[in-house]
Structure formats: structure tokens, C-alpha cells
Scaffold this active site. Sequence first.
Site, PDB file in Angstrom:
ATOM      1  CG  ASP A  96      -5.137  -9.345   3.755  1.00 30.59           C
ATOM      2  OD1 ASP A  96      -5.554  -8.380   3.151  1.00 30.59           O
ATOM      3  OD2 ASP A  96      -4.091  -9.665   3.573  1.00 30.59           O
TER       4      ASP A  96
ATOM      5  CB  ALA B 164      -1.423  -2.597   2.680  1.00 32.90           C
TER       6      ALA B 164
ATOM      7  CG  HIS C  64       5.289  20.334 -21.322  1.00 37.25           C
ATOM      8  ND1 HIS C  64       5.052  19.044 -22.050  1.00 37.25           N
ATOM      9  CD2 HIS C  64       6.521  21.017 -22.089  1.00 37.25           C
ATOM     10  CE1 HIS C  64       6.119  18.983 -23.153  1.00 37.25           C
ATOM     11  NE2 HIS C  64       6.855  19.747 -23.082  1.00 37.25           N
TER      12      HIS C  64
HETATM   13  C1  LIG Z   1       4.522 -10.436  -1.128  1.00 40.44           C
HETATM   14  C2  LIG Z   1       3.387  -9.637  -1.116  1.00 40.44           C
HETATM   15  C3  LIG Z   1       3.410  -8.356  -1.664  1.00 40.44           C
HETATM   16  C4  LIG Z   1       2.464  -7.409  -1.309  1.00 40.44           C
HETATM   17  N1  LIG Z   1       2.403  -6.220  -1.848  1.00 40.44           N
HETATM   18  C5  LIG Z   1       1.286  -5.298  -1.837  1.00 40.44           C
HETATM   19  C6  LIG Z   1       1.369  -4.155  -2.277  1.00 40.44           C
HETATM   20  O1  LIG Z   1       2.275  -3.712  -2.862  1.00 40.44           O
HETATM   21  N2  LIG Z   1       0.227  -3.545  -1.902  1.00 40.44           N
HETATM   22  C7  LIG Z   1      -0.827  -3.661  -1.159  1.00 40.44           C
HETATM   23  O2  LIG Z   1      -1.637  -2.991  -1.016  1.00 40.44           O
HETATM   24  N3  LIG Z   1      -0.943  -4.740  -0.782  1.00 40.44           N
HETATM   25  C8  LIG Z   1       0.123  -5.805  -0.969  1.00 40.44           C
HETATM   26  N4  LIG Z   1       0.211  -6.935  -0.249  1.00 40.44           N
HETATM   27  C9  LIG Z   1      -1.083  -7.431   0.523  1.00 40.44           C
HETATM   28  C10 LIG Z   1      -0.848  -6.762   1.876  1.00 40.44           C
HETATM   29  O3  LIG Z   1       0.365  -7.321   2.466  1.00 40.44           O
HETATM   30  C11 LIG Z   1      -2.336  -7.211   2.667  1.00 40.44           C
HETATM   31  O4  LIG Z   1      -3.412  -6.877   2.210  1.00 40.44           O
HETATM   32  C12 LIG Z   1      -1.998  -6.466   3.977  1.00 40.44           C
HETATM   33  O5  LIG Z   1      -0.922  -6.750   5.039  1.00 40.44           O
HETATM   34  C13 LIG Z   1      -3.384  -6.816   4.805  1.00 40.44           C
HETATM   35  O6  LIG Z   1      -3.199  -6.300   6.179  1.00 40.44           O
HETATM   36  P1  LIG Z   1      -3.890  -6.700   7.611  1.00 40.44           P
HETATM   37  O7  LIG Z   1      -3.816  -5.621   8.327  1.00 40.44           O
HETATM   38  O8  LIG Z   1      -5.405  -7.077   7.201  1.00 40.44           O
HETATM   39  O9  LIG Z   1      -3.270  -7.982   7.893  1.00 40.44           O
HETATM   40  P2  LIG Z   1      -1.708  -8.431   8.116  1.00 40.44           P
HETATM   41  O10 LIG Z   1      -0.774  -7.531   7.295  1.00 40.44           O
HETATM   42  O11 LIG Z   1      -1.440  -9.976   7.571  1.00 40.44           O
HETATM   43  O12 LIG Z   1      -1.269  -8.435   9.496  1.00 40.44           O
HETATM   44  C14 LIG Z   1      -2.086  -9.117  10.388  1.00 40.44           C
HETATM   45  C15 LIG Z   1      -1.184  -9.179  11.736  1.00 40.44           C
HETATM   46  O13 LIG Z   1      -1.838  -9.986  12.748  1.00 40.44           O
HETATM   47  C16 LIG Z   1      -1.063 -11.043  13.251  1.00 40.44           C
HETATM   48  N5  LIG Z   1      -1.911 -12.033  14.154  1.00 40.44           N
HETATM   49  C17 LIG Z   1      -2.669 -12.741  13.420  1.00 40.44           C
HETATM   50  N6  LIG Z   1      -3.295 -13.291  14.331  1.00 40.44           N
HETATM   51  C18 LIG Z   1      -3.059 -12.999  15.674  1.00 40.44           C
HETATM   52  C19 LIG Z   1      -3.632 -13.273  16.881  1.00 40.44           C
HETATM   53  N7  LIG Z   1      -4.302 -14.213  17.134  1.00 40.44           N
HETATM   54  N8  LIG Z   1      -2.964 -12.509  17.938  1.00 40.44           N
HETATM   55  C20 LIG Z   1      -1.917 -11.472  17.690  1.00 40.44           C
HETATM   56  N9  LIG Z   1      -1.634 -11.310  16.373  1.00 40.44           N
HETATM   57  C21 LIG Z   1      -2.181 -11.940  15.281  1.00 40.44           C
HETATM   58  C22 LIG Z   1      -0.211 -11.559  12.064  1.00 40.44           C
HETATM   59  O14 LIG Z   1       1.070 -11.866  12.913  1.00 40.44           O
HETATM   60  C23 LIG Z   1       0.011  -9.770  11.532  1.00 40.44           C
HETATM   61  O15 LIG Z   1       1.352  -9.204  12.140  1.00 40.44           O
HETATM   62  C24 LIG Z   1       1.141  -7.868  -0.510  1.00 40.44           C
HETATM   63  C25 LIG Z   1       1.287  -9.138   0.048  1.00 40.44           C
HETATM   64  C26 LIG Z   1       2.113  -9.992  -0.167  1.00 40.44           C
HETATM   65  C27 LIG Z   1       2.320 -11.242   0.406  1.00 40.44           C
END
Ligand SMILES: Cc1cc2nc3c(=O)[nH]c(=O)nc-3n(C[C@H](O)[C@H](O)[C@H](O)COP(=O)(O)OP(=O)(O)OC[C@H]3O[C@@H](n4cnc5c(N)ncnc54)[C@H](O)[C@@H]3O)c2cc1C
Length: 475
Positions: free
Chosen positions: A322, A330, A454
Amino acid sequence: MAHAFDVVVIGGGPGGYIAAIRCAQLGMKTACIDDWTNAAGGPAPGGTCTNVGCIPSKALLQSSENFEQAAHHFADHGIGVGELQLDLKKMLARKDTVVKQNNDGIQYLFKKNKIAFFHGRGAFARTVDGGYELAVTGASSETLTAKHVIVATGSSPRQLPGAAFDEDRILSNDGALRIPAVPKTLGVVGSGVIGLEMGSVWRRLGAEVTILEALPSLLPMADEAVAKEALKVFTRQGLKLQFGVRINDVKTTKKGVTVAYTDAKGQAASLDVERLIVSIGRVPHTAGLNPEAVGLRLDDRGAIVVDDECRTNLKGVWAVGDVVRGPMLAHKAEEEGVAVAERIAGQHGHVDFNTIPWVIYTSPEIAWVGQTEAQLKAAGRAVKTGHFPFMANGRARALGDTTGFVKFIADAKTDEILGVHVIGPFASELIAEAVVAMSFKASAEDIARICHAHPSLSEATKEAALAVDKRTLNL
Ligand SMILES: Cc1cc2nc3c(=O)[nH]c(=O)nc-3n(C[C@H](O)[C@H](O)[C@H](O)COP(=O)(O)OP(=O)(O)OC[C@H]3O[C@@H](n4cnc5c(N)ncnc54)[C@H](O)[C@@H]3O)c2cc1C
């Protein structure tokens, strides 16, 4: 003394923890830093997805769907349940247990793959010979060095100006997943994926839900036929959707929240609700990362600038998920995490951005892969389409859920599948076949010639593929 690693991953969400596991599997000495903290103060790796996103929302969507089925649809099957009761506390606790199982699973995988886990905030400290120095601030302060850094710090919910989240009356996705009692009235600003999913959960449990959307129509990123059907079904279910609104002011009161807005006709209007979910998008999260210390480049949205292979402007620093461009999903984050680990190991990691599926877990579910008919036509592509309704599918009739359809879009000359759009039961599962087909550059006829069980919902996929050439078996 600094702990030295080949790779340090900052962020333990689906982008980060999957990248860390793949790096370790490829023989690199790997660490992951994540700052998510559970109610007991302990680590809760898994990021937004596990803690306040994909996993808990799907747990509540399932629970609330079960409640709705028992309340309104079991009777059709000849099942009576007497007086239906809702134990919301237990429903929320079950959701928390599902989250914890996922947190624990990730910690188990870290141990199994010998990944060093640091619970705390990770920040760039400085560039050092052959890599980077990172500072961890948490339960204890640590200094790490890494030849490669993968930034996977995710995103945070966007706030409405002048209406900060208090997670009591004005809720982000976090508060929306733990409302302690079903509100009589619930407002949702934003009719995107999160707004529709959260609105559906609380409507099924008994709230009167009003969704205010700034755009003129529902789901503009979906195929028009799907968006039209979705609007019809959601309206029939009781979601009150208003489009083209401009929010002017949000005030919390003793009783709830008052939203003053201008409606699509330009008239001043207001909405009084017990609670308000604000789901107007998410912003890349780099707070506390200290990118300036090493000169890591961000764009004007605050996203880390990367190329197609997730390389940043700094040698040895990568970013996934993200916090970079592309859809905030995700599975997109996971794919990028694996690909980066493989590139660091000298392999040819690959992500096909054209075949990333989208899913909305409402009822009916909505899923698609590839392009919409409007996008293809705008690009000047000659296409042919096939459409098959679940109403004519035997399995859907047996399930008692005949809403929606499958739509295929193929190139008019070559028959290559360019997009598949599903609205209906288990669309989230059905779309996988289309993803496989498009990944292998299949034609609609390829799908039409494959044997499908089916009775199954997947026969609707086959029928839609057949319909591209105006044929039908009507299974
Ligand atoms: C309500 C909701 C429902 C969703 N449903 C879906 C779904 O059904 N399917 C789907 O594909 N996507 C879904 N998403 C989107 C999905 O959650 C995100 O796309 C995904 O989590 C992104 O993953 P990521 O690893 O990039 O970041 P994140 O999951 O946001 O993880 C980042 C992590 O890094 C940590 N962090 C940040 N900065 C620091 C730092 N400086 N030091 C240490 N740790 C740090 C954060 O605390 C977090 O734990 C949903 C999102 C929401 C809000």
C-alpha cells in the site's frame, strides 16, 4: 552493537511478512520490524489486513450474513429458528479470535523460517558501508544494519477535513469493526469497497444505514453492468445510497453525529446518525520511517516512488504494498513482496499487474479481473461480450441465491479474454478461474471447452464464455 542482516523488512503486513518469509527461504539472514500492538500490549504482526482489514471484516461479514440468513432465508428451506437473538459481544469476540489465530500463525512462520522479529517502530538512521543502519524503537531500542531494506509500511485511513477519527462516533475501519452495540442509525461516507462491506455488516445486524458518496455513481471502477446490478440489489436490501453529495460539516453531538452536506441537486441537507463511518480512501503510511535520513524519495501523495520492479531511488532499498503505487490490495502486496525477495536473490521475480483480481465481499459478492467494457472501448479495442445470469444456473437455484451474472469480454478478432466480471454467489472464488485463464492468455473458447462440474456455479462461467460466440448449453 548493531545486529547485521542481509535483509530487513520494515512492516509486517501481507507485503512485509510474506517478503520476509521468501527472503529467509532463499537463504538470506532476515529481520522484520513491525509496530502493531494488540490490546495486551504485545506484538500483532499481520498489519492492517490481519488486524483491522481483510480478516476481521470477512469474519464479521460471515457472521452478519449468517444472522441475515437465519432471519430472512432459512424459512424458505423449511427451517424455523424461533426468536432470533444476537449476541454481538460474542460475534465481536469470535472476530478477535480469528485475528489472533492469524497473528499467531505469522509469528509461528517467523520462527519456523528463522526470521528475527522486532516489535517496534523501524526508522532509517543513516547510510553505512554496503547498506543501511536502522533504528528500532519499541520495548527495547535496537540498531540493525542491512544490505537490503524492504519498506512495507502500508497505509492509513484518510480523514475527512475537520472530522478527526475518535473511534467512538466518527469511525475509521478500525472503530467500524468494533461498534459495541448495533446503532439504530449509521452513516457511511464513501461507497467504496470498505464502505459497502462495513455498511452491509451493520445493516444485516439491524442498523438503518445511509451511505453518502461524492461521486455521481456507484463503483465507477467496476464494469457498468455490474455496478448497475449492485445498485439495484443493495437498494433492495435497504442500504440508502446517495450520490453526488458534498460534505460541508461533521459535528459530534451527545446523541451521535450530524453531517451537513449538499445533495446532488445542490440543496442543503443534513443527516443525523448515532455513528459515522468515514471510508474515503487510504493514504500511504511513512510516518516515523525517517526517509529523509537516507534521501528516500516520496511522491506528492506521500507514496514511496518505485519502478515496475519495486526499486526505490536508493540502491538496495525496495518498497511494496500500500505504501507504493497501484491498487491497495493484500494479494498485490504479497505478490510484490515475493517478487522483491526473488530479485534480491538474483532471480526473476514477476508480478502481472493485468491479472490482479478485485473482490468486494458484499452479498452478492462482486469480483473482476482485467478491464471493463468501457475501458476497452475507450482504448479503441474491438470486443465481444458474453453474459450468463445465475438465475439460469441449477446450483444457484439449489443454493437459493440466483442474483447476478458472469460477464466475459474477449477480443473481437483473437478471442483472448480481456476481462471477466462476476456479481453473484461466491464471486470471490469463481474469479480465480478467470485469473488463471487470463494469466495463460486463454481465449473465451478455451474456457468454453473445459469440463466444469455439474451442478456448479462455475458452469455460469463456462456459459458466459460460450455466450461470447452466441452459443449456450444452458447447463
Ligand atoms: C476494512 C478493510 C478491509 C480490507 N479488505 C481487503 C480484502 O478483503 N482484500 C484485500 O486484498 N485487501 C483488503 N484490504 C486492503 C489490505 O488490508 C491492504 O491492501 C494490505 O493490508 C496492505 O498490506 P501492506 O503490507 O502493504 O500494509 P499493511 O497491512 O498496512 O501493514 C503495514 C504494517 O507496517 C507497520 N508499520 C508501519 N510503519 C512502520 C514502521 N515505521 N516501523 C514498523 N512497523 C511499521 C504497520 O503498523 C502495519 O503493521 C482491506 C482494508 C481495510 C481497511
